[in-house]
Design a protein around this motif. Sequence first.
Motif, PDB file in Angstrom:
ATOM      1  N   ARG A 123       0.776  -1.524  -0.271  1.00  0.00           N
ATOM      2  CA  ARG A 123      -0.464   0.144   0.384  1.00  0.00           C
ATOM      3  C   ARG A 123       0.873   1.154  -0.411  1.00  0.00           C
ATOM      4  N   ARG A 124       1.930   1.026   0.621  1.00  0.00           N
ATOM      5  CA  ARG A 124       2.889   2.303   0.873  1.00  0.00           C
ATOM      6  C   ARG A 124       3.917   2.153  -0.334  1.00  0.00           C
ATOM      7  N   ILE A 125       3.605   1.671  -1.055  1.00  0.00           N
ATOM      8  CA  ILE A 125       4.473   1.751  -2.627  1.00  0.00           C
ATOM      9  C   ILE A 125       4.157   1.614  -3.849  1.00  0.00           C
ATOM     10  N   GLN A 126       2.897   2.438  -5.028  1.00  0.00           N
ATOM     11  CA  GLN A 126       2.378   2.702  -5.817  1.00  0.00           C
ATOM     12  C   GLN A 126       2.924   3.064  -7.105  1.00  0.00           C
ATOM     13  N   ILE A 127       2.610   2.380  -8.705  1.00  0.00           N
ATOM     14  CA  ILE A 127       3.249   2.636  -9.403  1.00  0.00           C
ATOM     15  C   ILE A 127       2.231   3.441 -10.598  1.00  0.00           C
ATOM     16  N   VAL A 128       2.425   4.146 -11.568  1.00  0.00           N
ATOM     17  CA  VAL A 128       1.781   4.783 -12.722  1.00  0.00           C
ATOM     18  C   VAL A 128       2.607   3.987 -14.106  1.00  0.00           C
ATOM     19  N   PHE A 129       1.515   4.019 -14.591  1.00  0.00           N
ATOM     20  CA  PHE A 129       2.257   3.160 -15.921  1.00  0.00           C
ATOM     21  C   PHE A 129       2.276   4.059 -17.076  1.00  0.00           C
ATOM     22  N   GLN A 130       2.803   3.032 -17.883  1.00  0.00           N
ATOM     23  CA  GLN A 130       3.136   4.483 -19.179  1.00  0.00           C
ATOM     24  C   GLN A 130       1.581   4.417 -20.351  1.00  0.00           C
ATOM     25  N   ASP A 131       0.986   3.373 -20.177  1.00  0.00           N
ATOM     26  CA  ASP A 131      -0.128   3.209 -21.019  1.00  0.00           C
ATOM     27  C   ASP A 131      -2.011   4.057 -19.524  1.00  0.00           C
ATOM     28  N   PRO A 147       0.645   6.574  -0.355  1.00  0.00           N
ATOM     29  CA  PRO A 147       2.055   6.609  -0.385  1.00  0.00           C
ATOM     30  C   PRO A 147       3.219   7.128   0.183  1.00  0.00           C
ATOM     31  N   ARG A 148       3.893   5.916  -0.027  1.00  0.00           N
ATOM     32  CA  ARG A 148       5.651   7.286   0.575  1.00  0.00           C
ATOM     33  C   ARG A 148       6.640   6.964  -0.617  1.00  0.00           C
ATOM     34  N   ILE A 149       5.972   6.072  -1.595  1.00  0.00           N
ATOM     35  CA  ILE A 149       6.986   5.612  -2.445  1.00  0.00           C
ATOM     36  C   ILE A 149       5.926   5.710  -3.497  1.00  0.00           C
ATOM     37  N   LEU A 150       6.258   6.379  -4.772  1.00  0.00           N
ATOM     38  CA  LEU A 150       5.842   6.525  -6.454  1.00  0.00           C
ATOM     39  C   LEU A 150       6.073   6.184  -7.253  1.00  0.00           C
ATOM     40  N   VAL A 151       6.065   4.560  -7.983  1.00  0.00           N
ATOM     41  CA  VAL A 151       6.913   4.651  -9.452  1.00  0.00           C
ATOM     42  C   VAL A 151       6.680   4.974 -10.561  1.00  0.00           C
ATOM     43  N   ALA A 152       7.175   5.539 -11.430  1.00  0.00           N
ATOM     44  CA  ALA A 152       6.358   5.971 -11.930  1.00  0.00           C
ATOM     45  C   ALA A 152       7.461   5.782 -13.518  1.00  0.00           C
ATOM     46  N   ASP A 153       6.478   4.239 -14.153  1.00  0.00           N
ATOM     47  CA  ASP A 153       7.103   3.798 -15.303  1.00  0.00           C
ATOM     48  C   ASP A 153       6.585   4.701 -16.270  1.00  0.00           C
ATOM     49  N   GLU A 154       7.511   5.225 -17.286  1.00  0.00           N
ATOM     50  CA  GLU A 154       7.455   6.034 -18.722  1.00  0.00           C
ATOM     51  C   GLU A 154       5.893   6.532 -18.527  1.00  0.00           C
ATOM     52  N   LEU A 190      10.594   7.562  -8.003  1.00  0.00           N
ATOM     53  CA  LEU A 190      11.468   6.856  -8.777  1.00  0.00           C
ATOM     54  C   LEU A 190      10.589   6.253  -9.674  1.00  0.00           C
ATOM     55  N   PHE A 191      11.711   7.862 -10.861  1.00  0.00           N
ATOM     56  CA  PHE A 191      10.780   7.697 -12.470  1.00  0.00           C
ATOM     57  C   PHE A 191      11.529   6.954 -13.375  1.00  0.00           C
ATOM     58  N   ILE A 192      10.681   6.183 -13.929  1.00  0.00           N
ATOM     59  CA  ILE A 192      11.615   5.344 -15.188  1.00  0.00           C
ATOM     60  C   ILE A 192      11.196   5.858 -16.354  1.00  0.00           C
ATOM     61  N   THR A 193      12.482   6.904 -16.869  1.00  0.00           N
ATOM     62  CA  THR A 193      12.279   7.007 -18.656  1.00  0.00           C
ATOM     63  C   THR A 193      13.711   6.936 -19.338  1.00  0.00           C
ATOM     64  N   HIS A 194      13.374   6.990 -20.997  1.00  0.00           N
ATOM     65  CA  HIS A 194      14.227   6.734 -22.023  1.00  0.00           C
ATOM     66  C   HIS A 194      14.330   8.313 -22.633  1.00  0.00           C
ATOM     67  N   ASP A 195      13.793   8.854 -21.931  1.00  0.00           N
ATOM     68  CA  ASP A 195      14.433  11.015 -22.359  1.00  0.00           C
ATOM     69  C   ASP A 195      14.882  11.550 -21.440  1.00  0.00           C
ATOM     70  N   LEU A 196      15.719  11.527 -21.333  1.00  0.00           N
ATOM     71  CA  LEU A 196      16.929  11.866 -20.712  1.00  0.00           C
ATOM     72  C   LEU A 196      16.645  14.101 -20.141  1.00  0.00           C
ATOM     73  N   ARG A 197      15.422  13.825 -21.146  1.00  0.00           N
ATOM     74  CA  ARG A 197      15.337  15.940 -21.269  1.00  0.00           C
ATOM     75  C   ARG A 197      14.159  15.928 -19.942  1.00  0.00           C
ATOM     76  N   ILE A 198      13.371  14.820 -19.794  1.00  0.00           N
ATOM     77  CA  ILE A 198      12.081  14.469 -19.121  1.00  0.00           C
ATOM     78  C   ILE A 198      13.266  14.193 -17.984  1.00  0.00           C
ATOM     79  N   ALA A 199      14.321  13.189 -17.752  1.00  0.00           N
ATOM     80  CA  ALA A 199      14.883  13.379 -16.533  1.00  0.00           C
ATOM     81  C   ALA A 199      14.989  14.502 -15.924  1.00  0.00           C
ATOM     82  N   ALA A 200      16.196  15.278 -16.837  1.00  0.00           N
ATOM     83  CA  ALA A 200      15.975  16.418 -16.430  1.00  0.00           C
ATOM     84  C   ALA A 200      15.250  17.366 -15.665  1.00  0.00           C
ATOM     85  N   ARG A 201      14.742  17.725 -16.312  1.00  0.00           N
ATOM     86  CA  ARG A 201      12.847  18.313 -15.907  1.00  0.00           C
ATOM     87  C   ARG A 201      13.128  17.850 -14.618  1.00  0.00           C
TER      88      ARG A 201
END
Length: 548
Positions: free
Chosen positions: A364-372, A444-451, A480-491
């Motif tokens: 419950r304390r770790i949730q995820i947001v998917f790409q689609d 949650p305490r942690i949000l995992v955003a996968d693309e 934890l922000f998972i991405t293939h786009d370095l510009r998004i990571a930089a932002r």
Amino acid sequence: MIEPVLRITNLSVGLPRGADRAQAVSDVSIAVGANEIVCLVGESGSGKSMIAHTILGLLPPGVTVTGGAVTLRGRDIATASEAEMRSVRGRDAAMIFQEPLSALNPLKRIGEQIAEAVRAHAPATPRAAIRAQVDALIAAVGLPDPERIRASFPFALSGGQRQRVMIAIAMANNPALLVADEPTTALDVTTQAQILALIRRLQSERQMGVLLITHDFGVVAEMADRVVVMRDGRVVEQGSAEAVLTAPRDPYTRALIAAVPHARGRASPKMRATPPLLEIEALSKTFTTRQGWFRPARRVVAADAISLTLSAGETVAVVGESGSGKSTLGQMILRLAEPDSGRIRFEGRDLLALRGEALRVARRRIQIVFQDPFAALNPRQRVGEAIARGPMAYGVPKAEAVAEAHALLDRVGLKAGAAERFPHEFSGGQRQRICIARALALKPRILVADEAVSALDVSVQARVLDLLAELRAEYNLAMLFITHDLRIAARIADRVAVMQQGRIVETGPAAALFAAPEHPYTRGLMAAMPGRRLFGGLDAPAPEALTA
């Protein structure tokens, strides 16, 4: 004056009754010359893809051309019959779609599908000649081992390889016009660079006109000779790439360009000296798949001794190409994939040792947001219920959970009444906001955003990133922000971890890493960013030098 390969004059395309607006396209005029790349830019719903489908005669039922002309190689095809369009598609104009896996037949081998494109306009061609042409097309788009590719099914190829196959099919009859509809949106940055370089090379070699549809101004900066900007079915600005990118006249164009993230990295706030919320130590995972009775098993190392920490209120971006292990790392943190070895400590407890109710409480304390977001939501469930269902599963009374769902929808910027609607009634950006609200409902305490923003228009992407930054500060979230786009990571990131083949090859504060990346792989990723000189990043070698 030489007649353009494609000339669209005062084109209007009507939508069925009950649609958001009366016309998908209103009074649009565009021209594409031989050996020219014209980029058609705009947000989802601006009418870009509708123009592409009009050119190829692929309009859906109920959508009709209500005015204007579409002239292809001097012939008006706006009202051509289906039989007439079959002689045009592939020979005079060909199209590359955004999602090659959907465009390819999953039950036919690659060689058969390319051969079909050849036979469609040359049915009397001998079998041996067709096979030689198929091999030549496979080689022309840079695919290795033509014999293996020819015998493969689409699922056996990577995303970049499937897109190259789509380009080979499009090139089979040497068309005068290539229409590319978001051909690199779902690809990682190096594969994207290779596909764009391939399109430009083939365009130059064959003197084709190219209409490239995109929402990414980085792609525009890399590819365009001329740019056409659309909004709500109308052209708001067009001109040379240099003029539009450096001195845009229309406020909408200026807003789109301003929304493009720059790869410079933001300065991270000073973090309080507290124990990490999440500690990952030497995490490893190998997937083994059977290849058949008489072939050795295939082993893929998805995670190789990964170590990483994440503190409360901190955002760590994990970047890398497809297959680098980013998503597997996120899945192991959520215990959706079990690691082979290593440790994950969450709030001081060994997450891998938890079972049953203890694991359920921790999840419950770790949730995820998917790409689609459309695939992540139940199409038969109203969004208010989708958000309330999680807290109710943990014992929250229904009335309280529903009230909280309404409050969260308001917090993520959706209007009153959104809770009673179904997912298909929202745009892509709105659906992603619903998924964020659903994740936050469990506090949650942690949000995992996968693309989580890679498939969104640049302006929608900017709004979602701003929302995530606000929510992080408001709820003291770790992300934890998972991405293939370095510009998004930089932002968005405080720290960045770069992954390659299951290993973290470089990590550090975002501003420092983007200012002076040390690892050659990181420098290669930055070099591959489209529009890297206009939107920040290293003045590095051109992406054509990168290997597949």
